[in-house]
Design an enzyme around this catalytic site. Structure first.
Site, PDB file in Angstrom:
ATOM      1  CE1 TYR A 138     -65.345 -26.393 -18.149  1.00 10.98           C
ATOM      2  CE2 TYR A 138     -65.522 -25.898 -15.614  1.00 10.98           C
ATOM      3  CZ  TYR A 138     -65.955 -25.892 -17.018  1.00 10.98           C
ATOM      4  OH  TYR A 138     -67.281 -25.809 -17.190  1.00 10.98           O
ATOM      5  CE  LYS A 167     -66.594 -29.417 -17.762  1.00 17.24           C
ATOM      6  NZ  LYS A 167     -66.868 -29.092 -16.347  1.00 17.24           N
ATOM      7  CB  ILE A 209     -66.791 -33.158 -17.237  1.00 16.12           C
ATOM      8  CG1 ILE A 209     -65.445 -34.131 -16.864  1.00 16.12           C
ATOM      9  CG2 ILE A 209     -67.159 -32.436 -15.732  1.00 16.12           C
ATOM     10  CD1 ILE A 209     -64.216 -33.243 -16.123  1.00 16.12           C
TER      11      ILE A 209
END
Length: 301
Positions: A138, A167, A209
């Protein structure tokens, strides 16, 4: 190792519901997760920023993962966010989540402290070594003050086969092209900022997401699918309806605003954990104006 299917599609960053006494509402959490999977989502990410992970105790985090694995573990993936103040705690959390049956991990840089690639890369590598679970990196420099550049992501991808996705929440859509230029399709690209989903798909992302999905699951899945399968032009009418909501995912009070959406559509409570407070005054009135307009003009899917 083939890339896990749950990195693709719409994966809600699930909010953490609280009871009036401030404890986690596990019954609602389970029902809410099932509803989103029923709407076509492919996994659930708990314990992230939207899940108020920084306000949860270690034991609360484990209890949330256990609830979600029991609720949806056979139907979709549970992918807890792994963030902590220290590397040791992050490693311990990753291992405990693996033991509870999590299907993958979303690995974040440490809270608060951020310096150079030597230290931040060392933290990520320690967590990646801790389990046998497929992982998602992330990257959210606005929130965590650590920016993983494409070259650094490529280094991690070369060293760790279990790193399967990234992400991207830097706000710079060019990052997708930068990553692909270095490592092709080695990693699944996932959009992490709600109001960049159509642009991200156009740049090669195949996963999202998402935040607003907590309140509008059917519409979020529909937007993703039309953008992926039919392209930007076909997605624009639904995207235009979504955008005022999606932009609420990218401001400091995004947790409060998305929970307010949930309460307004009957999918949860706006209760948050301090230091957050529910939005008030003119800020609340403007948010409700936009949310209510979206409800009144809700598209037929």
């Amino acid at each position: 190792m083939s890339k896990a299917n749950f990195w693709r599609g719409v994966v809600p960053a699930i909010t953490t519901p609280f009871k009036t006494d401030g404890s986690v509402d596990h019954d609602f959490l389970a029902r809410h997760a099932i509803e989103m999977i029923d709407a076509g989502c492919t996994g659930i990410v708990p314990l992230g920023s939207l899940g108020e992970g920084a306000t949860l105790s270690f034991d609360e985090k484990l209890a949330i993962v256990k609830t979600l694995v029991q609720a949806i573990g056979r139907r979709a993936a549970v992918i807890p966010g792994i963030a902590a103040l220290s590397t040791d705690e992050a490693v311990r959390l990753a291992r405990e989540c693996e033991g509870l049956g999590a299907h993958g991990l979303m690995v974040l840089p440490p809270y608060v402290y951020s310096t150079d690639w030597h230290e931040m890369g060392g933290h990520i590598k320690a967590v990646l070594r801790a389990t046998a679970l497929p992982t998602l990196l992330y990257n959210n420099p606005p929130a965590y003050k650590t920016d993983f550049k494409p070259e650094q992501i490529a280094e991690l991808a070369a060293e760790f086969p279990l790193l399967q996705a990234v992400k991207e929440s830097s706000g710079d859509i060019r990052r997708f092209a930068g990553i692909r230029a270095l490592i092709g399709d080695r990693l699944v690209l996932m959009v992490g900022m709600d109001d960049a989903i159509v642009e991200g798909i156009a740049m090669g992302a195949t996963g999202w997401i998402a935040g607003v999905v907590n309140a509008f699951p059917a519409e979020s899945v529909a937007l993703f699918n039309v953008a992926l399968k039919k392209g930007t032009n076909a997605a624009m009418p639904l995207y235009a309806w979504h955008l005022p909501l999606l932009r609420m995912d990218t401001v400091p009070k995004f947790v409060q605003l998305i929970k307010l959406m949930q309460e307004r559509v009957g999918k949860g409570s706006e209760r948050v954990r301090a230091p957050r407070y529910v939005v008030e005054g003119a800020e609340r009135a403007e948010a409700l104006r936009q949310i209510d307009h979206a409800i009144q003009t809700r598209p037929t899917l």
